[in-house]
Design an enzyme around this catalytic site. Structure first.
Site, PDB file in Angstrom:
ATOM      1  N   CYS A 134       6.336   0.013   7.366  1.00 62.76           N
ATOM      2  CA  CYS A 134       5.815   1.308   6.718  1.00 62.76           C
ATOM      3  C   CYS A 134       7.080   1.548   5.968  1.00 62.76           C
ATOM      4  CB  CYS A 134       5.553   2.352   7.676  1.00 62.76           C
ATOM      5  SG  CYS A 134       5.091   4.066   6.607  1.00 62.76           S
ATOM      6  N   LEU A 135       6.628   1.953   4.409  1.00 61.52           N
ATOM      7  CA  LEU A 135       7.797   2.394   3.728  1.00 61.52           C
ATOM      8  C   LEU A 135       8.142   3.799   4.114  1.00 61.52           C
ATOM      9  CD1 LEU A 135       6.207   1.354   0.105  1.00 61.52           C
ATOM     10  CD2 LEU A 135       7.755   0.113   1.374  1.00 61.52           C
ATOM     11  N   GLN A 150       2.898   9.968   1.208  1.00 53.70           N
ATOM     12  CA  GLN A 150       4.363   9.383   1.317  1.00 53.70           C
ATOM     13  C   GLN A 150       5.106   9.913   0.300  1.00 53.70           C
ATOM     14  OE1 GLN A 150       2.211   5.627   2.103  1.00 53.70           O
ATOM     15  NE2 GLN A 150       4.300   5.253   3.228  1.00 53.70           N
ATOM     16  N   GLY A 187       0.882  -1.018  -0.197  1.00 49.70           N
ATOM     17  CA  GLY A 187       0.040   0.017   0.107  1.00 49.70           C
ATOM     18  C   GLY A 187       0.962   1.291   0.112  1.00 49.70           C
ATOM     19  N   HIS A 191      -2.209   7.418   7.150  1.00 47.91           N
ATOM     20  CA  HIS A 191      -1.347   8.575   6.312  1.00 47.91           C
ATOM     21  C   HIS A 191      -1.978   9.539   6.070  1.00 47.91           C
ATOM     22  CE1 HIS A 191       2.825   6.484   6.182  1.00 47.91           C
ATOM     23  NE2 HIS A 191       1.824   5.474   5.863  1.00 47.91           N
ATOM     24  N   HIS A 244      -4.041   1.343   7.826  1.00 45.92           N
ATOM     25  CA  HIS A 244      -2.548   1.901   7.749  1.00 45.92           C
ATOM     26  C   HIS A 244      -2.441   3.343   6.646  1.00 45.92           C
ATOM     27  CE1 HIS A 244       2.047   1.475   8.243  1.00 45.92           C
ATOM     28  NE2 HIS A 244       1.882   2.185   6.940  1.00 45.92           N
ATOM     29  N   GLU A 245      -2.943   2.760   5.394  1.00 48.55           N
ATOM     30  CA  GLU A 245      -2.805   3.761   4.499  1.00 48.55           C
ATOM     31  C   GLU A 245      -3.596   5.148   4.822  1.00 48.55           C
ATOM     32  OE1 GLU A 245      -0.397   3.649   2.604  1.00 48.55           O
ATOM     33  OE2 GLU A 245      -0.011   1.954   3.025  1.00 48.55           O
TER      34      GLU A 245
END
Length: 173
Positions: A94-95, A51, A46, A140, A136-137
């Site tokens: 997480c990226l 991000q 995702g 963000h 999670h997304e």
């Protein structure tokens, strides 16, 4: 095909809630494609536009993350409207928060509403990994990092590690 730079903690841009999208046009379609390319290249399951430094309420995700199949989904202006149960997302990462994995308390199931990439209203009822990815997304998009949802001790240790790395990087520049 264009790969975008993924912002990393402690970049303050990650803390800003995104702006909703009013018009879905060719520029938004290009952002969506670039987000998907970046997500698969990272590799991740995702990615939220914020991000990558894009202040738009868009997420792309693929809970199977199959590079050959590339069956990603898109949500524009997503909102979690129903939550149910509790679960632990084990070893979540997480990226934008590299080199950290941790257990995170999440809802077991969620119902999310938003728009698809063509502006059609859509509703996703999710459980398991998909539920976790969506939470999670969407976090963000609201300026929340998974780092904010882990234990205070782990969060403090990670912040110290990042600060130390930044100081060392400044000395070598």
């Amino acid at each position: 095909m264009s790969f975008l730079e993924i912002l990393k903690y402690p970049d303050e841009f990650l803390r800003h809630p995104t702006k909703p999208i009013q018009t879905i046009n060719d520029a938004i379609q290009e952002v969506i494609e670039n987000l998907a390319d970046t997500m698969y290249q990272a590799p991740g399951v995702g990615l939220a536009a914020i991000q990558t430094g894009i202040d738009k309420s868009i997420i792309v995700f693929d809970h199977e993350a199959n590079l050959e199949k590339r069956d990603f989904q898109v949500l524009i202006n997503p909102e979690i409207i129903i939550t149910n149960g509790k679960t632990i997302s084990e070893n979540e990462g997480c990226l934008s928060v590299p080199d950290l994995r941790s257990d995170v308390k999440r809802y077991e199931t969620v119902v999310v509403e938003g728009l698809d990439r063509f502006g059609n209203k859509t509703r996703i009822e999710a459980d398991g990994l998909l539920s976790i990815i969506l939470q999670h997304e969407i976090d963000h998009l609201n300026g929340i990092l998974f780092l904010d949802r882990i234990s205070a001790l782990k969060r403090q240790l990670y912040k110290k590690k990042v600060q130390k790395a930044l100081k060392q990087s400044d000395k070598t520049d």
